[in-house]
Design an enzyme around this catalytic site. Structure first.
Site, mmCIF file in Angstrom:
data_model
loop_
_atom_site.group_PDB
_atom_site.id
_atom_site.type_symbol
_atom_site.label_atom_id
_atom_site.label_comp_id
_atom_site.label_asym_id
_atom_site.label_seq_id
_atom_site.Cartn_x
_atom_site.Cartn_y
_atom_site.Cartn_z
ATOM 1 N N ASN B 39 -22.528 -12.035 44.258
ATOM 2 C CA ASN B 39 -21.706 -10.836 44.486
ATOM 3 C C ASN B 39 -20.500 -10.811 43.550
ATOM 4 O O ASN B 39 -19.524 -10.120 43.807
ATOM 5 C CB ASN B 39 -21.283 -10.729 45.958
ATOM 6 C CG ASN B 39 -20.419 -11.894 46.394
ATOM 7 O OD1 ASN B 39 -20.089 -12.773 45.578
ATOM 8 N ND2 ASN B 39 -20.042 -11.933 47.656
ATOM 9 N N HIS B 132 5.576 -14.225 24.702
ATOM 10 C CA HIS B 132 5.920 -13.035 23.912
ATOM 11 C C HIS B 132 7.433 -12.832 23.909
ATOM 12 O O HIS B 132 8.030 -12.486 22.888
ATOM 13 C CB HIS B 132 5.200 -11.820 24.505
ATOM 14 C CG HIS B 132 5.516 -10.556 23.807
ATOM 15 N ND1 HIS B 132 5.239 -10.367 22.466
ATOM 16 C CD2 HIS B 132 6.091 -9.395 24.234
ATOM 17 C CE1 HIS B 132 5.635 -9.149 22.110
ATOM 18 N NE2 HIS B 132 6.154 -8.552 23.157
ATOM 19 N N ASP B 171 7.479 -6.101 13.283
ATOM 20 C CA ASP B 171 8.210 -5.019 13.936
ATOM 21 C C ASP B 171 9.560 -5.526 14.420
ATOM 22 O O ASP B 171 9.843 -6.724 14.355
ATOM 23 C CB ASP B 171 7.410 -4.411 15.102
ATOM 24 C CG ASP B 171 6.949 -5.473 16.086
ATOM 25 O OD1 ASP B 171 7.664 -6.485 16.262
ATOM 26 O OD2 ASP B 171 5.869 -5.304 16.668
ATOM 27 N N LYS B 194 9.027 0.346 11.542
ATOM 28 C CA LYS B 194 8.041 1.274 12.100
ATOM 29 C C LYS B 194 8.746 2.321 12.930
ATOM 30 O O LYS B 194 9.714 2.042 13.610
ATOM 31 C CB LYS B 194 7.088 0.518 13.031
ATOM 32 C CG LYS B 194 6.096 -0.345 12.310
ATOM 33 C CD LYS B 194 5.303 -1.101 13.369
ATOM 34 C CE LYS B 194 4.398 -2.119 12.719
ATOM 35 N NZ LYS B 194 4.011 -3.151 13.685
ATOM 36 N N ARG B 196 7.897 5.711 15.670
ATOM 37 C CA ARG B 196 6.958 6.605 16.357
ATOM 38 C C ARG B 196 7.116 7.991 15.775
ATOM 39 O O ARG B 196 8.228 8.465 15.565
ATOM 40 C CB ARG B 196 7.272 6.681 17.850
ATOM 41 C CG ARG B 196 7.102 5.380 18.560
ATOM 42 C CD ARG B 196 6.907 5.519 20.060
ATOM 43 N NE ARG B 196 6.685 4.182 20.579
ATOM 44 C CZ ARG B 196 5.524 3.561 20.549
ATOM 45 N NH1 ARG B 196 4.450 4.173 20.065
ATOM 46 N NH2 ARG B 196 5.390 2.334 21.010
ATOM 47 N N THR B 226 -6.403 -6.651 17.544
ATOM 48 C CA THR B 226 -7.462 -5.990 16.768
ATOM 49 C C THR B 226 -7.198 -6.042 15.265
ATOM 50 O O THR B 226 -8.028 -5.603 14.481
ATOM 51 C CB THR B 226 -7.572 -4.491 17.131
ATOM 52 O OG1 THR B 226 -6.339 -3.860 16.794
ATOM 53 C CG2 THR B 226 -7.867 -4.312 18.604
ATOM 54 N N GLY B 228 -5.141 -4.224 13.712
ATOM 55 C CA GLY B 228 -4.733 -2.908 13.216
ATOM 56 C C GLY B 228 -3.312 -2.915 12.708
ATOM 57 O O GLY B 228 -3.007 -2.401 11.625
ATOM 58 N N SER B 229 -2.448 -3.525 13.469
ATOM 59 C CA SER B 229 -1.053 -3.601 13.069
ATOM 60 C C SER B 229 -0.920 -4.475 11.812
ATOM 61 O O SER B 229 -0.201 -4.136 10.873
ATOM 62 C CB SER B 229 -0.232 -4.184 14.229
ATOM 63 O OG SER B 229 1.040 -4.536 13.794
#
Lengths: 314, 314, 314, 314, 314, 314
Positions: B39, B132, B171, B194, B196, B226, B228-229
């Site tokens: 289960n 972090h 960043d 960077k 937005r 990923t 990407g950054s």
């Protein structure tokens, strides 16, 4: 206490049930974004003001179990930090309900752990259905409304007629619950007698305690998972010359080989509730799904308005 | 307090790291069974006596993140109910570390939630690496040993030579950490600026604050997901005429398109630690893996014997 | 939950701000006696009925910091024992915000300790402004409304005009915040690059990362204390041929030699908020004080009525 | 539990007492840095490894009371995060001991609050002396060793001879304690009868209950603060024709006009302990200081070794 | 907070008082079943819906003390799990109030333990009368309303006239309370001076401190138990030629030989409250019972409506 | 953790069992005074130093149940405040075990409440035997060693021979446990089928599920109280032509009419353990008492030395 506005939110585990509940309550579903970041971390964002609101989050336990549980905990944390007035976790199938005791050395009692996780995340109360053991209620210090689908199941079978039927408990652990259903239906019950063999992992069904010969049998369990246990019960019932066989459970896990196995069983009908989602491909012709939507919605309404829940089961 | 026997157990997330730690400590890995029931419920059973023992459970955060976290919580519960003397969760990559603040309305602070989950499950202390944000230490009321891989990274780059190099923060949020690495290497640093755009979800790299022209750049971040950054950072560094580019992180998530993207980047080298497992197929030719095994093992040894951990970083 | 009457009380730290808030809310200040006994023990007595009331206590952190904090804790205890319905600590400048992590061995995380002290004293929620690190939100398990003065600051500088300006972060740790202000103002930013010398206690400003030459600079920090750090930043900006220099912070501690130093700096303007009281003698001609009164009062009103706070920052 | 190494640290409130204790224990004082930042925030750093150690922190309550209390809380937090095995707060004069009940509406019970603060900061146990009310022991859920200086005081007066003496309680609240001292000395006691006048703030001494005429009087209280109350007691004793007058207390606050007042009183002797530091300028010729150093040191030793404390008072 | 409906329930300890309270409040008593199973386990079932209700449970402490206490705890648990909005334990005589400190080695502080038991069972607040020591208020972290019967007692004696009377404290520990009553009556007070003899268990009354000769004496204590202590006080008052003697207490335990002893004492009158039930056979001709019913009922009403309780004692 | 000296204390509920345990452990019973004051308040004083000691308190649940439970809680509080190193409550018959779920509206879950009471009093761990439901383990967050007497019972019946025997569960709720005993004995089992009649309070035994005709029956339940239920089971077994009938339980409450009823039953033998004291007058000729003394003593020894308990049941 007088409460803020009733708001219903849904996790990703069972959106259909949430929709049914909202429809009954004539409330739009609360707005939230739920997704996983690329590092596989679950994220929840509530997209409308919930300050002081009386928030209900619908999230059942089904695969992926841990994702659904963590999503619920994170949802609760988000609501708590967003100053919700009260947060109720509506968990039709309670996660880890079968891990409810130490029956071996050095194992966890995960059902208790889950109660702690929900509480520490900020849940103020919980609504659930047909716990594997009713004692799990005692794992909580916050109020818990423990509903049962037995009345819905009993009503369904009563409509079919109960003459010459017997309720079957697939093992000793389930007798208590089976007796309650048998009482509602005013039927006798019998038990499949299983024993562990020398090797700890193998279980043998030695026979049936009670009379089933020539009777229609309603097998009742809280959960059907791979169907392996059900297979043995059906086959021993046939050996003992039971007639029509119905299988019935509240929580239809139906994982792995379950559907293939059930297809091959001489089952008149498989009766379950929608405490967990059942994808279209698992919906066999002899499957009947009894909905818990109204029961849950009515419960939510009563919890919100401070009305009796027990009155629902009279 | 004087303590019982040191015992090291491993969850299923990173058995190689656990093995490395046990080998350093010259201790056999503790015996446990971990699996999922049909289960989808996780089960843990500890298969040796741990009464009074000083138990360390190695479990990093990597996909499937929620499964690994719940497995750790269940493992801790099992140890607690089995009367372990002390339970330390060794979590090289801390789960949900990036969910460390409310930077939008009605979002969770899941890193804090995780600290509560660990504590309520019964953890007595935690060992982790390169959070972090170092403030996550303050999410705990139990003692936490916050290690860093920066010294291992710095040593590696020092051996290569540091002349004409610059450390790059991808960043603004990472500048604090990058500055610490730059200090260890006695190098300047620069920041990718960077912003937005009108639409909240798109981020534009406007340029670089600081000098990179003609220099070798070491991009440092706590986690590469990923890629990407990283892609944007590498491309802007090339625009600004940086020479050799190194990318470096403690926690190599490397999910989704990461490997494909990295293959195409003009990276001299990608330097990571083994805080998370890296499957063979992700091990590109320019990948260097620095092991945390000795650091963690030595820390466990010192925690067990009550010796200073900070002395390790002098 | 529906709530009792809104009542605002003030500690002794910042009566002017409390008065401003009450005036906005059109509420009289709640009656209380606060003094020290001859044995230096702080005493608080609430002099009106607060049973079931929705109590807000205004108390910022400023010297004497420990007196103000203990006074707040004692005030909360008095309200709790007097059966207040809900107690919100309104702490514009959060005490010990800079002690938010263990960056050396065997130091406290006092910002977390303070969150525990407030909670154990009986605070139900907290309102604060511009925490040194936004992660401090995660130190709380009770709801916290983290406001920012950045929008007020940005509005002020926008009115002055933003052409040819640059925002300056005095160190790597502040870049994240400076970037947010730069975004609001649509300006570039630069960072003062500081390094510790051989001796741990001396910090050297090595230069500026980013372009400032010929530009007007707005130095932004969460707090200005003795002005020593600001002095170095201003002097390096001048070296780098910045034009007009503005210094700006949310929390104007301005302790010890601060005023003397600031008098001597070539500062066009020092822009601060009234999150802390500023005695008349510290009000230099080039000082501008932006009031947080309406922001706090409006927040209190919304918290009381269950309205969105985030809507205030859109 | 068997324990790690005994280590004694001192806050800044009473270094002489800490030194005396260390000398008795033949232990060096633990190394720590304690100071205030320029923003008036207290900072503590422990400068030696204390992992698993059995840590005792000596910090009494004296002006500045809140600074000393916060310093202690921060010290405890630092020790807790540094993985001390056990932390005992040694607080000879317990802060806020007189705020031990709600005797008016809407006041705090700060002595209880302090017990919560100590506990939440991470103290495992507390050692204190002559609490204003022994019930304060019940404010703690952690173990507390409540010592008394009465035996030291009694021994001192016994040496002087007890013939024709009477012990005086300065008010009704102190009779219980005075009776205990009278028992140790086998002396009668008497009480100053005070009444509040119409105005709540004025207290009038109406006379003495019990016989003092022609006797030497030993006034005993837990604390002497401004000496105002003592002044009235001495004057009424003189009116009632007492002979030699001794004043005696455990906690010599001696604040504000205390020394000037005492100088003018017809006191044969003022006998106090060093539960609080007494600066040189307050050491009048008729002042006798009885040291608590050995009592505290012996208690620490016994707590560390698991030996009986009550045996010390037999 | 705004509250649900006010509901009053009664344990089995003092139904008459509960009836009196309900009558004052014009509320029917809440329906509940309370009994013991054949295995001597107490059972409580609430027989009406109490979701969100503002529940008050009347249960005093009297023999059998532990049965009454456990019944109260179980009642609270039942209400909590039945989702009561708020639960107030109304405990006129607080159980174990005299076990309020450690005055010997290795004894419990049961009054504190009881506060923890009530809180963990789920009580949100407590109402009680004339605690043995007012510091017991500080044993609670939940709000407690500490009422006193002193005003009712004072009013009764004032009506009789106070000329030539003196209030008597039977021991040093009670002086504080006796002084408060003496203040209300504007009377002098005196104290019986008791000493322990060589053997710890025997107490000798050595005399009286203060003047009683020719005066009417009102002996006041919080509780009269076997009457043994009262017997000695009365006899010494007679020796010292007091005239009429009144005995008075809030909590009339009157256990064992009490009634027989009191019959034989030259008592003008025994004045008590009904904080505990007094069976008919203990109601001697010279017994006066002052009812607490209106005081408790009015307090409940004010707690429910959020009105000041202290105003009741002005 | 390494532990202090092992010390065993006994409450007043079952001194014989405590003596048996001490004798096995070759340890003198710890010295304590336990009595009730004249106001019916229980008092406990520990009369030897227990600082750092590993304390075990033996106290079973038997009438007077609430007195014994409160005595245990008070004993734990005394040990905790006396700085015991670790406190284990040894509770052979767990109080309120049958109140383990909400099977009616608005009832308590007292077994959970008891777990909270023990924990808040200061118990560090619990040892108990044959809980009514094994899920009660999950009511505890502290470690609990749940022993079983089944092996002792099984051994006893094995010695008698198991041919032609069947184990009987007196109701559906007990089947799970009966199955475990049947497994140990390798015997079949049967169940008495009881149903509630129209009136909720009357239960009718409708027959037996399973075969008993011509077999010897061993009725097994966790507790025998008034014997009323047993009476019905025996009578239905006789109707169904069972041969010899044995009744067996772990916890022999034997209250009220139990002995009279049992005398009249055609019982071959009544087999019980000494988990509760059985007074001489209840010791019928056909009563066999199996002692738990060695099992408990050996468990205590192993808990003290950190050895496996599960190994005892292999």
């Amino acid at each position: 206490m007088l409460k803020g506005e009733l708001k219903v939110f849904s996790g990703t585990s069972h959106p259909e049930l949430a929709a049914e509940i909202c429809s009954y309550l004539k409330k739009p579903l609360g707005k939230a974004s739920i997704f996983k970041y690329s590092n596989d971390n679950t994220f929840v964002s509530v997209n409308e003001n919930i300050r002081d609101a009386d928030v209900f989050i619908i999230q059942t336990s089904c695969a992926p179990v841990n994702d659904n549980l963590m999503e619920l905990l994170i949802f609760i944390d988000a609501c708590n930090r967003a100053s919700a007035g009260r947060i109720t976790a509506v968990v039709p199938n309670y996660p880890y309900a079968r891990s409810d005791k130490k029956d071996q050395p050095r194992v966890p009692i995960t059902a208790r752990l889950v109660s702690e996780l929900l509480t520490v995340a900020g849940a103020d109360r919980v609504i659930t259905i047909d716990l594997h053991a009713p004692q799990i209620q005692g794992f909580f210090s916050i109020p818990l409304d423990h509903l049962t689908a037995r009345h819905i199941v009993a009503k369904y079978f009563k409509k079919k007629g109960t003459s010459n039927k017997v309720v079957i408990s697939p093992d000793a652990g389930g007798v208590d619950t089976v007796e309650k259903l048998a009482n509602l239906l005013d039927l006798p019950y019998a038990i499949v007698d299983k024993r562990r063999l020398g090797n700890e992992d193998t279980v043998e069904a030695r026979g049936i305690i009670g009379d089933v010969k020539g009777k229609d049998a309603i097998i009742f369990d809280d959960e059907i998972s791979t169907g392996g246990s059900l297979q043995k019960v059906v086959s021993i019932l046939k050996e003992q010359e039971a007639k029509d066989i119905y299988a019935c459970c509240t929580h239809p896990v139906l994982s792995g080989p379950a559907i293939d196995r059930i297809k091959k069983m001489p089952l008149k009908e498989l009766v379950v509730t929608n405490s967990m989602p059942i994808p279209q491909k698992k919906r066999l012709p002899n499957l009947t799904i009894l909905s818990l939507g109204s029961l849950l919605a009515e419960t939510i309404k009563r919890v919100h308005h401070g009305e009796s829940i027990s009155a629902l089961f009279k």
